[in-house]
Every structure is written in structure tokens, then in C-alpha cells.
Scaffold this motif. Structure first.
Motif, PDB file in Angstrom:
ATOM      1  N   ARG A  45       0.805  -1.224   0.000  1.00  0.00           N
ATOM      2  CA  ARG A  45       0.000   0.000   0.000  1.00  0.00           C
ATOM      3  C   ARG A  45       0.838   1.273   0.000  1.00  0.00           C
ATOM      4  N   HIS A  46       2.124   1.163   0.249  1.00  0.00           N
ATOM      5  CA  HIS A  46       2.967   2.352   0.357  1.00  0.00           C
ATOM      6  C   HIS A  46       3.659   2.619  -0.986  1.00  0.00           C
ATOM      7  N   ILE A  47       3.401   3.807  -1.534  1.00  0.00           N
ATOM      8  CA  ILE A  47       3.877   4.188  -2.861  1.00  0.00           C
ATOM      9  C   ILE A  47       4.864   5.338  -2.722  1.00  0.00           C
ATOM     10  N   GLY A  48       6.006   5.242  -3.400  1.00  0.00           N
ATOM     11  CA  GLY A  48       7.020   6.287  -3.351  1.00  0.00           C
ATOM     12  C   GLY A  48       7.172   6.995  -4.680  1.00  0.00           C
ATOM     13  N   GLU A  49       7.121   8.319  -4.649  1.00  0.00           N
ATOM     14  CA  GLU A  49       7.269   9.146  -5.841  1.00  0.00           C
ATOM     15  C   GLU A  49       8.169  10.334  -5.514  1.00  0.00           C
ATOM     16  N   ASN A  50       8.734  10.952  -6.561  1.00  0.00           N
ATOM     17  CA  ASN A  50       9.636  12.078  -6.303  1.00  0.00           C
ATOM     18  C   ASN A  50       9.297  13.344  -7.089  1.00  0.00           C
ATOM     19  N   ARG A  51       8.162  13.351  -7.784  1.00  0.00           N
ATOM     20  CA  ARG A  51       7.714  14.558  -8.472  1.00  0.00           C
ATOM     21  C   ARG A  51       6.194  14.530  -8.556  1.00  0.00           C
ATOM     22  N   TRP A  52       5.554  15.637  -8.185  1.00  0.00           N
ATOM     23  CA  TRP A  52       4.106  15.669  -8.221  1.00  0.00           C
ATOM     24  C   TRP A  52       3.544  15.503  -9.627  1.00  0.00           C
ATOM     25  N   PRO A  53       4.065  16.161 -10.668  1.00  0.00           N
ATOM     26  CA  PRO A  53       3.468  15.974 -12.001  1.00  0.00           C
ATOM     27  C   PRO A  53       3.412  14.511 -12.428  1.00  0.00           C
ATOM     28  N   ALA A  54       4.474  13.753 -12.115  1.00  0.00           N
ATOM     29  CA  ALA A  54       4.490  12.338 -12.479  1.00  0.00           C
ATOM     30  C   ALA A  54       3.613  11.499 -11.558  1.00  0.00           C
ATOM     31  N   ALA A  55       3.415  11.979 -10.334  1.00  0.00           N
ATOM     32  CA  ALA A  55       2.640  11.213  -9.350  1.00  0.00           C
ATOM     33  C   ALA A  55       1.148  11.505  -9.404  1.00  0.00           C
ATOM     34  N   GLU A  56       0.755  12.600 -10.030  1.00  0.00           N
ATOM     35  CA  GLU A  56      -0.628  13.063  -9.926  1.00  0.00           C
ATOM     36  C   GLU A  56      -1.645  12.024 -10.369  1.00  0.00           C
ATOM     37  N   ALA A  57      -1.412  11.391 -11.526  1.00  0.00           N
ATOM     38  CA  ALA A  57      -2.375  10.407 -12.023  1.00  0.00           C
ATOM     39  C   ALA A  57      -2.498   9.232 -11.051  1.00  0.00           C
ATOM     40  N   LYS A  58      -1.379   8.822 -10.442  1.00  0.00           N
ATOM     41  CA  LYS A  58      -1.411   7.709  -9.486  1.00  0.00           C
ATOM     42  C   LYS A  58      -2.144   8.125  -8.218  1.00  0.00           C
ATOM     43  N   TRP A  59      -1.895   9.343  -7.780  1.00  0.00           N
ATOM     44  CA  TRP A  59      -2.544   9.840  -6.567  1.00  0.00           C
ATOM     45  C   TRP A  59      -4.054   9.918  -6.764  1.00  0.00           C
ATOM     46  N   ARG A  60      -4.487  10.404  -7.909  1.00  0.00           N
ATOM     47  CA  ARG A  60      -5.928  10.516  -8.157  1.00  0.00           C
ATOM     48  C   ARG A  60      -6.571   9.136  -8.296  1.00  0.00           C
ATOM     49  N   LEU A  61      -5.858   8.200  -8.879  1.00  0.00           N
ATOM     50  CA  LEU A  61      -6.381   6.852  -9.047  1.00  0.00           C
ATOM     51  C   LEU A  61      -6.445   6.096  -7.722  1.00  0.00           C
ATOM     52  N   LEU A  62      -5.453   6.331  -6.856  1.00  0.00           N
ATOM     53  CA  LEU A  62      -5.300   5.506  -5.660  1.00  0.00           C
ATOM     54  C   LEU A  62      -5.571   6.243  -4.356  1.00  0.00           C
ATOM     55  N   GLU A  63      -6.083   7.465  -4.430  1.00  0.00           N
ATOM     56  CA  GLU A  63      -6.370   8.223  -3.218  1.00  0.00           C
ATOM     57  C   GLU A  63      -7.315   7.423  -2.324  1.00  0.00           C
ATOM     58  N   GLY A  64      -6.915   7.283  -1.077  1.00  0.00           N
ATOM     59  CA  GLY A  64      -7.715   6.508  -0.134  1.00  0.00           C
ATOM     60  C   GLY A  64      -7.366   5.034  -0.106  1.00  0.00           C
ATOM     61  N   GLN A  65      -6.629   4.572  -1.110  1.00  0.00           N
ATOM     62  CA  GLN A  65      -6.228   3.168  -1.164  1.00  0.00           C
ATOM     63  C   GLN A  65      -4.748   2.968  -0.856  1.00  0.00           C
ATOM     64  N   ALA A  66      -3.945   4.005  -1.087  1.00  0.00           N
ATOM     65  CA  ALA A  66      -2.501   3.915  -0.914  1.00  0.00           C
ATOM     66  C   ALA A  66      -2.003   5.015   0.004  1.00  0.00           C
ATOM     67  N   VAL A  67      -0.842   4.773   0.592  1.00  0.00           N
ATOM     68  CA  VAL A  67      -0.145   5.770   1.401  1.00  0.00           C
ATOM     69  C   VAL A  67       1.008   6.292   0.556  1.00  0.00           C
ATOM     70  N   PHE A  68       1.047   7.595   0.353  1.00  0.00           N
ATOM     71  CA  PHE A  68       2.036   8.182  -0.551  1.00  0.00           C
ATOM     72  C   PHE A  68       3.219   8.774   0.211  1.00  0.00           C
ATOM     73  N   HIS A  69       4.414   8.414  -0.266  1.00  0.00           N
ATOM     74  CA  HIS A  69       5.668   8.876   0.328  1.00  0.00           C
ATOM     75  C   HIS A  69       6.410   9.731  -0.697  1.00  0.00           C
ATOM     76  N   TYR A  70       6.804  10.933  -0.296  1.00  0.00           N
ATOM     77  CA  TYR A  70       7.648  11.759  -1.167  1.00  0.00           C
ATOM     78  C   TYR A  70       9.090  11.417  -0.824  1.00  0.00           C
TER      79      TYR A  70
END
Length: 230
Positions: A45-70
Motif C-alpha cells: 500500500r505504500h507508494i514512493g514518488e519524487n515529483r508531483w506531475p508524475a505522481a498526480e495520475a497515481k494519486w488521483r487513481l489511488l487516493e484513499g487506497q494507498a499511502v504516498f511517500h515523497y
């Protein structure tokens, strides 16, 4: 993913640690939102990303399902894109960044769990606080109510032999324990974010509580598939 779990179980056994004390951040920055969803569906459930533009689609798809780590270096002017969307920030390494995260979090009425990034290896190519400045930085940061320091993070040099990274991971654990012994922060630091695909087993043996795995876990995206999840 089964191979990663097998290796992780073995590393925990060698160190006399419980498997549940080590958490995996799946580094999905090089794969699509569809692959990131497969990672979450596979149980990570823990997803790691390093740029918001690249992460945005994943965040919108998985909001509430995943924990996001910058997990990447964060520019101060990008804080507004990150705070409120990412659950953890692993790369706090300077005062201007810490204060900006605090201000943004306070405006949103939240507290952001953060890791202080330390450049243990001393490489010019690596971000992070010099170890000698960590205690003073923690002393300053204790007044920032918009952040909650939870641990330390580092990146070891890429070594042909993973064993050669051991001194870096051992030193980060020592720095955490030393900081806790001085009781500078309101709460002890419990976490160590260290270890990647090339060296995570050594990091676990040295006390990692979060390991950041990309290639070895997610694999390479190829026509919508991901080798590491098979």
C-alpha cells in the motif's frame, strides 16, 4: 514480489527481527498509474514518488487506497504541491524546506510526518544534512508544529557488493540512537528509511524500518506488464 518477501524474511531472520517491523515503499516513479494500482492490489500500500506531475495520475487513481511517500529532493517552491497529498516526506534536509512544510501544513490544519535526510556517505552527488549538523538541525526543528519528525533517511552509494554499504546504514542507526539519547526532539525517532533494490537486505540487517524498492519489486514496465510483480 514473492522473491522480495523471501529475501526480506531471510534478512529479518539473520538480524533477529520481526518481518512486520520492516515496511516496503514501492518506488513507482518510472511506471504508469496502472502498474502502481497493481502494486497496491498485490498488497503493497505504500507508494514512493519524487515529483508531483508524475505522481498526480497515481494519486488521483489511488487516493484513499494507498499511502504516498515523497522520497526525492524537494524544492521549497514545490512544497505546496506535496503537502496535503503525500502522507510522508522522506527528504527534509534544510531549514528553509522544514519551515515551508510547517507553514503549508499549518495552513491546512495538518501535521506532516517527516524524515531528516542525512548524507552519511559524504558524496557530493547526494542530498542531505552533514551528520555533524544533524543535532543542531533537530534542535531548531523542534519548534515547528506543522511537522512531526519520525526518523532519519539516507541513500548509500551504489556498490557492486551490497556488503560495502553496511557502514553507511550502521552509522545512520547510530545517529538516530545518539539523537534520541540527547532527547532533543519531543518524541524519540523510531524510523530508519534506508535501503533500495541493490542493498535492502544489508539495510534490514542494520535496522531499516522502511526500505524503498523500485526495480527489484516493480520491475520494468513492458506493454502494460511489470516483471517484478509476477
Amino acid at each position: 514480489m514473492q522473491d522480495v518477501e523471501r529475501r526480506l524474511d531471510a534478512a529479518c531472520a539473520r538480524a533477529g527481527r520481526r518481518r512486520e517491523d520492516v515496511k516496503i515503499v514501492a518506488v513507482t516513479k518510472y511506471v504508469s498509474a496502472a502498474i502502481a494500482r497493481r502494486v497496491v492490489e498485490a498488497g503493497c500500500r505504500h507508494i514512493g514518488e519524487n515529483r508531483w506531475p508524475a505522481a498526480e495520475a497515481k494519486w488521483r487513481l489511488l487516493e484513499g487506497q494507498a499511502v504516498f511517500h515523497y522520497i526525492g529532493s524537494l524544492q521549497t517552491n514545490k512544497v505546496k504541491e506535496v503537502v496535503g497529498r503525500f502522507d510522508y516526506i522522506h527528504s527534509v534536509d534544510r531549514w528553509s524546506l522544514a519551515t515551508e512544510i510547517h507553514k503549508r501544513a499549518a495552513a491546512l490544519g495538518i501535521v506532516v510526518p517527516v524524515f531528516f535526510q542525512v548524507n552519511v556517505s559524504g558524496e557530493d552527488s547526494k542530498h542531505g544534512l552533514p551528520p555533524a549538523e544533524l543535532a543542531a538541525f533537530a534542535e531548531e526543528a523542534r519548534g515547528l508544529t506543522g511537522i512531526r519528525p519520525v526518523g532519519l533517511m539516507t541513500m548509500a552509494p551504489f556498490e557492486a557488493q551490497a556488503e560495502d554499504t553496511r557502514p553507511v546504514f550502521r552509522e545512520l542507526r547510530r545517529l538516530r540512537d545518539e539523537l534520541n539519547g540527547r532527547a532533543i526532539l519531543p518524541q524519540p525517532l523510531t524510523e530508519l528509511s534506508m535501503g533500495m533494490s541493490n542493498d535492502f537486505e544489508v539495510a534490514v540487517e542494520e535496522g531499516a524500518t522502511w526500505i524503498r524498492l523500485g526495480t527489484v519489486l516493480v520491475g520494468k514496465e513492458d506493454n502494460g506488464s511489470s516483471e517484478g510483480l509476477r
